[in-house]
Design a protein around this motif. Structure first.
Motif, PDB file in Angstrom:
ATOM      1  N   ASN A 135      19.462  13.262   9.060  1.00 39.18           N
ATOM      2  CA  ASN A 135      18.659  14.178   9.572  1.00 39.18           C
ATOM      3  C   ASN A 135      17.193  13.867   9.792  1.00 39.18           C
ATOM      4  N   SER A 136      16.854  13.403  11.030  1.00 42.57           N
ATOM      5  CA  SER A 136      15.411  13.136  11.282  1.00 42.57           C
ATOM      6  C   SER A 136      14.141  14.088  10.947  1.00 42.57           C
ATOM      7  N   THR A 137      13.256  13.341  10.337  1.00 41.63           N
ATOM      8  CA  THR A 137      11.856  14.286  10.118  1.00 41.63           C
ATOM      9  C   THR A 137      11.144  14.156  11.384  1.00 41.63           C
ATOM     10  N   GLY A 138      11.683  13.619  12.533  1.00 42.98           N
ATOM     11  CA  GLY A 138      10.717  13.445  13.632  1.00 42.98           C
ATOM     12  C   GLY A 138       9.875  12.152  13.603  1.00 42.98           C
ATOM     13  N   TYR A 139       9.831  11.391  12.331  1.00 42.91           N
ATOM     14  CA  TYR A 139       9.037   9.975  12.234  1.00 42.91           C
ATOM     15  C   TYR A 139       9.903   8.874  11.850  1.00 42.91           C
ATOM     16  N   ARG A 140       9.636   7.792  11.975  1.00 47.45           N
ATOM     17  CA  ARG A 140      10.319   6.614  11.500  1.00 47.45           C
ATOM     18  C   ARG A 140       9.075   5.658  11.267  1.00 47.45           C
ATOM     19  N   LYS A 141       9.444   4.769  10.252  1.00 47.98           N
ATOM     20  CA  LYS A 141       8.394   3.668   9.727  1.00 47.98           C
ATOM     21  C   LYS A 141       8.364   2.716  10.630  1.00 47.98           C
ATOM     22  N   VAL A 142       7.142   2.214  11.226  1.00 49.85           N
ATOM     23  CA  VAL A 142       6.782   1.086  12.098  1.00 49.85           C
ATOM     24  C   VAL A 142       7.379   0.089  11.712  1.00 49.85           C
ATOM     25  N   VAL A 143       8.003  -0.801  12.707  1.00 50.50           N
ATOM     26  CA  VAL A 143       9.115  -1.772  12.384  1.00 50.50           C
ATOM     27  C   VAL A 143       8.140  -2.820  11.568  1.00 50.50           C
ATOM     28  N   THR A 172       4.900   1.512   0.697  1.00 49.74           N
ATOM     29  CA  THR A 172       5.957   2.008  -0.107  1.00 49.74           C
ATOM     30  C   THR A 172       5.387   3.315  -0.967  1.00 49.74           C
ATOM     31  N   ALA A 173       6.172   4.197  -1.394  1.00 51.52           N
ATOM     32  CA  ALA A 173       5.578   5.375  -2.000  1.00 51.52           C
ATOM     33  C   ALA A 173       4.740   6.159  -1.191  1.00 51.52           C
ATOM     34  N   GLY A 174       3.883   6.608  -1.661  1.00 51.45           N
ATOM     35  CA  GLY A 174       3.020   7.673  -0.726  1.00 51.45           C
ATOM     36  C   GLY A 174       3.940   8.819  -0.096  1.00 51.45           C
ATOM     37  N   VAL A 175       3.695   8.998   1.022  1.00 52.05           N
ATOM     38  CA  VAL A 175       4.323  10.000   1.850  1.00 52.05           C
ATOM     39  C   VAL A 175       5.762   9.574   2.605  1.00 52.05           C
ATOM     40  N   ILE A 176       6.151   8.525   1.840  1.00 53.66           N
ATOM     41  CA  ILE A 176       7.534   8.042   2.599  1.00 53.66           C
ATOM     42  C   ILE A 176       8.594   9.019   2.286  1.00 53.66           C
ATOM     43  N   ALA A 177       8.956   9.763   1.319  1.00 56.22           N
ATOM     44  CA  ALA A 177       9.864  10.647   1.100  1.00 56.22           C
ATOM     45  C   ALA A 177       9.814  11.640   2.124  1.00 56.22           C
ATOM     46  N   GLU A 178       8.563  12.085   2.461  1.00 56.42           N
ATOM     47  CA  GLU A 178       8.224  13.291   3.367  1.00 56.42           C
ATOM     48  C   GLU A 178       8.594  13.011   5.186  1.00 56.42           C
ATOM     49  N   TYR A 179       8.393  11.711   5.241  1.00 56.60           N
ATOM     50  CA  TYR A 179       8.646  11.108   6.537  1.00 56.60           C
ATOM     51  C   TYR A 179       9.864  10.415   6.958  1.00 56.60           C
ATOM     52  N   THR A 180      10.563   9.960   5.867  1.00 56.57           N
ATOM     53  CA  THR A 180      11.935   9.579   6.061  1.00 56.57           C
ATOM     54  C   THR A 180      12.850  10.299   6.441  1.00 56.57           C
ATOM     55  N   ALA A 181      13.932  10.019   7.089  1.00 60.07           N
ATOM     56  CA  ALA A 181      14.940  10.572   7.490  1.00 60.07           C
ATOM     57  C   ALA A 181      16.051  10.982   6.304  1.00 60.07           C
ATOM     58  N   CYS A 205       0.836  -1.099   0.022  1.00 60.90           N
ATOM     59  CA  CYS A 205       0.065   0.068  -0.167  1.00 60.90           C
ATOM     60  C   CYS A 205       0.909   1.311  -0.057  1.00 60.90           C
ATOM     61  N   ASP A 206       0.235   2.374  -0.526  1.00 54.95           N
ATOM     62  CA  ASP A 206       0.955   3.572  -0.300  1.00 54.95           C
ATOM     63  C   ASP A 206       1.049   4.007   1.251  1.00 54.95           C
ATOM     64  N   CYS A 207       2.317   4.574   1.327  1.00 53.06           N
ATOM     65  CA  CYS A 207       2.423   5.053   2.722  1.00 53.06           C
ATOM     66  C   CYS A 207       1.659   6.005   3.307  1.00 53.06           C
ATOM     67  N   THR A 208       1.002   6.155   4.417  1.00 58.50           N
ATOM     68  CA  THR A 208       0.403   7.230   5.114  1.00 58.50           C
ATOM     69  C   THR A 208       1.058   7.653   6.269  1.00 58.50           C
ATOM     70  N   GLU A 209       0.442   8.654   6.932  1.00 55.91           N
ATOM     71  CA  GLU A 209       0.934   9.105   8.240  1.00 55.91           C
ATOM     72  C   GLU A 209       0.887   7.905   9.298  1.00 55.91           C
ATOM     73  N   ALA A 210      -0.122   7.214   9.255  1.00 60.65           N
ATOM     74  CA  ALA A 210      -0.411   6.037  10.218  1.00 60.65           C
ATOM     75  C   ALA A 210       0.819   5.106   9.976  1.00 60.65           C
ATOM     76  N   ASP A 211       1.449   4.997   9.145  1.00 62.80           N
ATOM     77  CA  ASP A 211       2.617   3.920   8.862  1.00 62.80           C
ATOM     78  C   ASP A 211       3.729   4.248   9.649  1.00 62.80           C
ATOM     79  N   PHE A 212       3.805   5.645  10.261  1.00 60.82           N
ATOM     80  CA  PHE A 212       4.837   5.925  10.953  1.00 60.82           C
ATOM     81  C   PHE A 212       4.795   6.219  12.388  1.00 60.82           C
ATOM     82  N   GLU A 213       5.522   6.243  13.064  1.00 59.62           N
ATOM     83  CA  GLU A 213       5.775   6.524  14.510  1.00 59.62           C
ATOM     84  C   GLU A 213       6.683   7.564  14.860  1.00 59.62           C
ATOM     85  N   CYS A 214       6.733   7.970  16.021  1.00 59.66           N
ATOM     86  CA  CYS A 214       7.581   9.102  16.336  1.00 59.66           C
ATOM     87  C   CYS A 214       9.158   8.618  16.481  1.00 59.66           C
ATOM     88  N   ASP A 215      10.079   9.282  16.091  1.00 59.57           N
ATOM     89  CA  ASP A 215      11.390   9.085  16.126  1.00 59.57           C
ATOM     90  C   ASP A 215      11.936   9.202  17.694  1.00 59.57           C
TER      91      ASP A 215
END
Length: 264
Positions: free
Chosen positions: A204-212, A217-226, A160-170
């Protein structure tokens, strides 16, 4: 010990299940094609419950004429088992009793492809779980047949395309009331680059990291990835100047050697 075939069980009544009000032990027969529930209680019982439609509806059956203090319930080894054993005692002073129930008589045929349906794994209507859509093959609730050892759970999956829900706080960030991740009061993001060497790079962290184990893939992954960034250029510090003789004065016209020390 006694062995009962399903046809020998005495049916009591039929009802639509909502939720069992008490604690029950549940066994899966024929890889989930049938469910058996038996009440977990210190009191003697003589009934068990059987469902063929994933617990939507249940039949109540008596498995013994004399109420039994049930000490345990066991299924035969293997996911495709159709046999279960109930062991207990009629009184606290009596010997152990074993009741072996063979449910094979309730199935009169092998399952065919027409008995199966596709099922989309979801969470409250959300089809993407951990970044993947999964589709399984399962038995229809109206089918009463034996799946057996040859049954295989064929599954198809797609990312699925990544959304904010796929990330947790770094590390160093915490979730605010608006759902965003912001630096905690004790954490200073700029400190992450202080140990960085000029000419090298750092994440440089964006404040988020993908949940283990999340596979989106794709979606907002570039926006939320360090992001990989160059270490900042820092001004020199720790300058210390002395003469080779350690003196602060020199004779006019004499050669003087200076030693320059620079920490960074």
């Amino acid at each position: 010990a006694q062995t009962l075939h399903f046809a020998e069980l005495n049916p009591a009544f039929f009802f639509l299940l909502q939720i069992f009000d008490e604690e029950y032990a549940v066994l899966y027969l024929d890889q989930g094609g049938a469910l058996v529930a038996i009440r977990h209680t210190p009191l003697p019982i003589r009934h068990l419950w059987l469902s063929f439609d994933e617990g939507r509806q249940w039949n109540k059956y008596s498995f013994t004429n004399t109420p039994l203090f049930v000490d345990g319930v066991l299924g035969e080894p293997g996911e495709e088992t159709l046999i279960m054993t109930i062991f207990g005692h009629f009184s606290h002073r009596s010997e152990w009793q074993l009741v072996k129930i063979d449910f094979r008589s309730i199935f009169n045929r092998r399952c065919t492809e027409a008995d199966y349906q596709t099922w989309h794994l979801h969470n409250q209507g959300e089809p993407c779980l951990m970044g993947v859509k999964r589709i399984y093959r399962k038995l229809k609730p109206t089918s009463r047949c034996v799946m057996g050892k040859t049954y295989s759970v064929t599954m198809t999956s797609a990312p699925c395309d990544c959304t904010e829900a796929d990330f947790e706080c770094d590390y160093g960030y915490e979730r605010r009331t608006d759902g965003k991740c912001s630096p905690a009061f004790w954490f200073h993001p700029s400190s992450m680059s202080r140990s960085c060497t000029t000419g090298m790079t750092f994440l440089n962290s964006t404040g988020y990291r993908k949940v283990v184990s999340n596979n989106c893939t794709a979606g907002v992954i570039a926006e939320y990835t360090a992001r990989q960034q160059h270490c900042p250029i820092q001004a020199p510090k720790g300058l210390h100047l002395v003469t080779s003789e350690g003196r602060l004065t020199a004779m006019l016209g004499a050669n003087v050697t200076f030693l320059v020390f620079l920490e960074e």
